[in-house]
Design a protein around this motif. Structure first.
Motif, PDB file in Angstrom:
ATOM      1  N   MET A   1       0.843  -1.193   0.000  1.00  0.00           N
ATOM      2  CA  MET A   1       0.000   0.000   0.000  1.00  0.00           C
ATOM      3  C   MET A   1       0.883   1.250   0.000  1.00  0.00           C
ATOM      4  SD  MET A   1      -2.735   1.207   2.894  1.00  0.00           S
ATOM      5  CE  MET A   1      -3.662  -0.303   2.775  1.00  0.00           C
ATOM      6  N   THR A   2       0.489   2.216  -0.762  1.00  0.00           N
ATOM      7  CA  THR A   2       1.256   3.453  -0.800  1.00  0.00           C
ATOM      8  C   THR A   2       1.037   4.251   0.480  1.00  0.00           C
ATOM      9  OG1 THR A   2      -0.535   4.655  -1.853  1.00  0.00           O
ATOM     10  CG2 THR A   2       1.039   3.567  -3.307  1.00  0.00           C
ATOM     11  N   LYS A   3       1.925   5.200   0.745  1.00  0.00           N
ATOM     12  CA  LYS A   3       1.810   6.005   1.947  1.00  0.00           C
ATOM     13  C   LYS A   3       0.836   7.165   1.771  1.00  0.00           C
ATOM     14  CE  LYS A   3       6.430   4.866   3.640  1.00  0.00           C
ATOM     15  NZ  LYS A   3       7.745   5.389   4.059  1.00  0.00           N
TER      16      LYS A   3
ATOM     17  N   GLN B   1     -16.752   6.933   3.156  1.00  0.00           N
ATOM     18  CA  GLN B   1     -15.394   6.813   3.689  1.00  0.00           C
ATOM     19  C   GLN B   1     -15.176   5.421   4.285  1.00  0.00           C
ATOM     20  OE1 GLN B   1     -13.158   9.355   3.507  1.00  0.00           O
ATOM     21  NE2 GLN B   1     -11.471   8.378   4.614  1.00  0.00           N
ATOM     22  N   GLY B   2     -16.174   4.911   4.985  1.00  0.00           N
ATOM     23  CA  GLY B   2     -16.052   3.612   5.630  1.00  0.00           C
ATOM     24  C   GLY B   2     -15.898   2.462   4.661  1.00  0.00           C
ATOM     25  N   ALA B   3     -16.368   2.638   3.430  1.00  0.00           N
ATOM     26  CA  ALA B   3     -16.265   1.570   2.429  1.00  0.00           C
ATOM     27  C   ALA B   3     -14.866   1.453   1.842  1.00  0.00           C
ATOM     28  CB  ALA B   3     -17.277   1.808   1.314  1.00  0.00           C
ATOM     29  N   LEU B   4     -13.998   2.434   2.081  1.00  0.00           N
ATOM     30  CA  LEU B   4     -12.682   2.422   1.436  1.00  0.00           C
ATOM     31  C   LEU B   4     -11.829   1.200   1.769  1.00  0.00           C
ATOM     32  CD1 LEU B   4     -11.630   6.197   1.559  1.00  0.00           C
ATOM     33  CD2 LEU B   4     -12.595   4.908  -0.358  1.00  0.00           C
ATOM     34  N   PRO B   5     -11.776   0.737   3.030  1.00  0.00           N
ATOM     35  CA  PRO B   5     -10.955  -0.447   3.296  1.00  0.00           C
ATOM     36  C   PRO B   5     -11.389  -1.681   2.505  1.00  0.00           C
ATOM     37  CG  PRO B   5     -11.358   0.725   5.341  1.00  0.00           C
ATOM     38  CD  PRO B   5     -12.234   1.368   4.293  1.00  0.00           C
ATOM     39  N   GLN B   6     -12.696  -1.910   2.385  1.00  0.00           N
ATOM     40  CA  GLN B   6     -13.130  -3.086   1.630  1.00  0.00           C
ATOM     41  C   GLN B   6     -12.933  -2.883   0.127  1.00  0.00           C
ATOM     42  OE1 GLN B   6     -16.861  -2.588   3.711  1.00  0.00           O
ATOM     43  NE2 GLN B   6     -18.011  -3.025   1.829  1.00  0.00           N
TER      44      GLN B   6
ATOM     45  N   GLY C   1      -8.144  -1.574   7.489  1.00  0.00           N
ATOM     46  CA  GLY C   1      -9.049  -0.746   8.269  1.00  0.00           C
ATOM     47  C   GLY C   1      -8.612   0.701   8.170  1.00  0.00           C
ATOM     48  N   PRO C   2      -9.326   1.614   8.817  1.00  0.00           N
ATOM     49  CA  PRO C   2      -8.964   3.037   8.765  1.00  0.00           C
ATOM     50  C   PRO C   2      -7.651   3.326   9.487  1.00  0.00           C
ATOM     51  CG  PRO C   2     -11.255   2.726   9.441  1.00  0.00           C
ATOM     52  CD  PRO C   2     -10.596   1.401   9.525  1.00  0.00           C
ATOM     53  N   ASP C   3      -6.970   4.372   9.028  1.00  0.00           N
ATOM     54  CA  ASP C   3      -5.650   4.695   9.579  1.00  0.00           C
ATOM     55  C   ASP C   3      -5.692   5.693  10.727  1.00  0.00           C
ATOM     56  OD1 ASP C   3      -6.267   7.033   8.256  1.00  0.00           O
ATOM     57  OD2 ASP C   3      -4.500   7.048   6.962  1.00  0.00           O
ATOM     58  N   GLY C   4      -6.872   6.130  11.138  1.00  0.00           N
ATOM     59  CA  GLY C   4      -6.984   7.114  12.209  1.00  0.00           C
ATOM     60  C   GLY C   4      -6.862   6.516  13.596  1.00  0.00           C
ATOM     61  N   LEU C   5      -6.992   7.352  14.599  1.00  0.00           N
ATOM     62  CA  LEU C   5      -6.867   6.950  15.989  1.00  0.00           C
ATOM     63  C   LEU C   5      -7.847   5.829  16.319  1.00  0.00           C
ATOM     64  CD1 LEU C   5      -5.560   7.543  18.766  1.00  0.00           C
ATOM     65  CD2 LEU C   5      -7.463   9.133  19.183  1.00  0.00           C
ATOM     66  N   GLY C   6      -7.314   4.739  16.849  1.00  0.00           N
ATOM     67  CA  GLY C   6      -8.155   3.612  17.219  1.00  0.00           C
ATOM     68  C   GLY C   6      -8.813   2.914  16.048  1.00  0.00           C
ATOM     69  N   GLU C   7      -8.335   3.189  14.832  1.00  0.00           N
ATOM     70  CA  GLU C   7      -8.928   2.622  13.611  1.00  0.00           C
ATOM     71  C   GLU C   7     -10.421   2.939  13.508  1.00  0.00           C
ATOM     72  OE1 GLU C   7      -7.942  -1.557  13.262  1.00  0.00           O
ATOM     73  OE2 GLU C   7      -5.883  -1.189  13.913  1.00  0.00           O
ATOM     74  N   MET C   8     -10.803   4.094  14.013  1.00  0.00           N
ATOM     75  CA  MET C   8     -12.214   4.485  13.975  1.00  0.00           C
ATOM     76  C   MET C   8     -12.581   5.227  12.697  1.00  0.00           C
ATOM     77  SD  MET C   8     -13.713   3.581  16.895  1.00  0.00           S
ATOM     78  CE  MET C   8     -14.982   4.735  17.398  1.00  0.00           C
ATOM     79  N   ARG C   9     -11.638   6.009  12.172  1.00  0.00           N
ATOM     80  CA  ARG C   9     -11.886   6.837  10.999  1.00  0.00           C
ATOM     81  C   ARG C   9     -10.625   6.859  10.154  1.00  0.00           C
ATOM     82  NH1 ARG C   9     -15.784  10.988  12.216  1.00  0.00           N
ATOM     83  NH2 ARG C   9     -14.761  12.345  10.733  1.00  0.00           N
TER      84      ARG C   9
ATOM     85  N   TYR D   1      -8.327   6.608   6.308  1.00  0.00           N
ATOM     86  CA  TYR D   1      -8.081   6.008   5.003  1.00  0.00           C
ATOM     87  C   TYR D   1      -7.483   4.606   5.174  1.00  0.00           C
ATOM     88  CZ  TYR D   1      -9.018  10.686   3.335  1.00  0.00           C
ATOM     89  OH  TYR D   1      -9.635  11.884   3.065  1.00  0.00           O
ATOM     90  N   PRO D   2      -7.585   3.752   4.158  1.00  0.00           N
ATOM     91  CA  PRO D   2      -7.187   2.351   4.331  1.00  0.00           C
ATOM     92  C   PRO D   2      -5.711   2.163   4.669  1.00  0.00           C
ATOM     93  CG  PRO D   2      -8.490   2.634   2.334  1.00  0.00           C
ATOM     94  CD  PRO D   2      -8.161   4.004   2.824  1.00  0.00           C
ATOM     95  N   LYS D   3      -5.483   1.248   5.587  1.00  0.00           N
ATOM     96  CA  LYS D   3      -4.131   0.785   5.884  1.00  0.00           C
ATOM     97  C   LYS D   3      -4.225  -0.682   6.327  1.00  0.00           C
ATOM     98  CE  LYS D   3      -3.679   1.641  10.857  1.00  0.00           C
ATOM     99  NZ  LYS D   3      -2.811   2.193  11.916  1.00  0.00           N
ATOM    100  N   ARG D   4      -3.102  -1.364   6.284  1.00  0.00           N
ATOM    101  CA  ARG D   4      -3.074  -2.724   6.815  1.00  0.00           C
ATOM    102  C   ARG D   4      -3.140  -2.663   8.338  1.00  0.00           C
ATOM    103  NH1 ARG D   4      -0.181  -3.346   2.169  1.00  0.00           N
ATOM    104  NH2 ARG D   4      -0.803  -5.127   0.894  1.00  0.00           N
ATOM    105  N   VAL D   5      -3.994  -3.500   8.906  1.00  0.00           N
ATOM    106  CA  VAL D   5      -4.150  -3.540  10.358  1.00  0.00           C
ATOM    107  C   VAL D   5      -4.022  -4.991  10.817  1.00  0.00           C
ATOM    108  CG1 VAL D   5      -5.575  -1.461  10.429  1.00  0.00           C
ATOM    109  CG2 VAL D   5      -6.675  -3.693  10.160  1.00  0.00           C
TER     110      VAL D   5
END
Length: 299
Positions: A1-3, A235-240, A256-264, A266-270
């Motif tokens: 995944m790109t940064k 926004q929530g559909a982006l990881p899938q 999942g999302p890249d924000g605090l607690g994976e709550m919000r 952009y996609p990242k590997r979790v």
């Protein structure tokens, strides 16, 4: 995944590829189908409610008049409906997006006698994937939740007949999604298949699940939370969507999302909760799922 922050605009051209998206009439499923249609994919939208399904399809067509869309009836809570859908789908499927779900309703049993969340969120998708196995060409994406981390599989009380908590039952079904996705990947690899099993979660995204499932205090709490905390379904559909379309996705990847607690965000590997990676628990769940659904996988 790109940064860089990945958005649906970065989905590669999908012309010539067929996607099946469960629960595509609203929320994450609708946004997933819409984004795929924008990139030229053929999208089979499944919906339990025909009227809502037609409305969703029509709405996408207004935005993308040349979209290649098909609407199909599918109720994941009813194994007869799952079998009928699979029997009526007579084309190869490049990507299956196991998205549909229910969230924290009062305890109810399905037509086959299963607890509704475990049945809809896990058993229905387990059966659907198995019935479509020979037609799958590229990926299976299973949608879970960050709440899988508080889940346990109650093998001795899967129907919640002794103790039922809407939240715990939801967490159990979402843990089952993770166990299934990872075990499916193991079995694909063991069989030498090129099909990828990946999975994703949307963080806290505002969909109709929060209002249509919970009752009482849960429902009252979720209404303001949706307004104040949740990100949009788009926004929530982006990881899938990343899991379904990005070129650097491998079997077993979790997004999942890249924000605090994976709550919000952009996609990242979790990473899943450690218990979700236990092969023995996954194997046991797989065997129980085959027994309950009557669907055996042949790789």
């Amino acid at each position: 995944m790109t940064k860089t922050r990945w958005t649906a605009e970065q989905i590669p051209d999908q012309e010539g590829r067929t996607f099946v998206v469960t629960g595509a009439n609203s929320g994450l499923g609708y946004e997933t189908a819409r984004a795929l249609a924008a990139k030229g994919a053929r999208v089979v939208l499944t919906a339990r409610n025909a009227e809502r399904g037609r409305a969703a399809l029509a709405k996408i067509r207004v935005e993308y008049p040349n979209a290649d869309l098909e609407l199909a009836s599918l109720d994941l809570a009813d194994l007869d409906s799952v079998r009928a859908f699979a029997a009526g789908l007579d084309e190869p499927v490049d990507v299956l997006v196991n998205n549909a779900g229910v969230m924290m309703p009062p305890r109810t049993l399905t037509k086959q006698g299963f607890e509704s969340q475990f049945a809809t969120n896990h058993l229905g998708h387990f059966a659907l994937t198995g019935l479509l196995l020979e037609r799958l060409r590229s990926r299976v994406v299973t949608v879970t939740s960050g709440l899988h981390r508080r889940g346990t599989i109650q093998f001795d009380d899967l129907t919640g007949s002794r103790v039922y908590s809407p939240v715990d039952a939801y967490a159990q079904s979402k843990l089952a999604n993770v166990l299934f996705a990872l075990e499916l990947d193991r079995r694909f690899r063991a069989a030498g298949s090129s099909v990828v099993s990946a999975y994703a979660h949307p963080g806290y995204s505002a969909t109709n699940l929060q209002s249509s499932g919970p009752t009482g205090l849960l429902n009252l709490l979720m209404k303001p939370a949706n307004l104040l905390v949740a990100q949009s379904a788009e926004q929530g559909a982006l990881p899938q969507l990343y899991a379904a379309t990005a070129e650097d996705v491998s079997g077993g990847d979790f997004f999942g999302p890249d924000g605090l607690g994976e709550m919000r965000g952009y996609p990242k590997r979790v990473q899943p909760v450690s218990g979700a990676t236990d092969p023995e628990t996954a194997r046991k769940l797989w065997e129980v799922s085959e027994e309950l659904t009557g669907v055996s996988y042949s790789f």
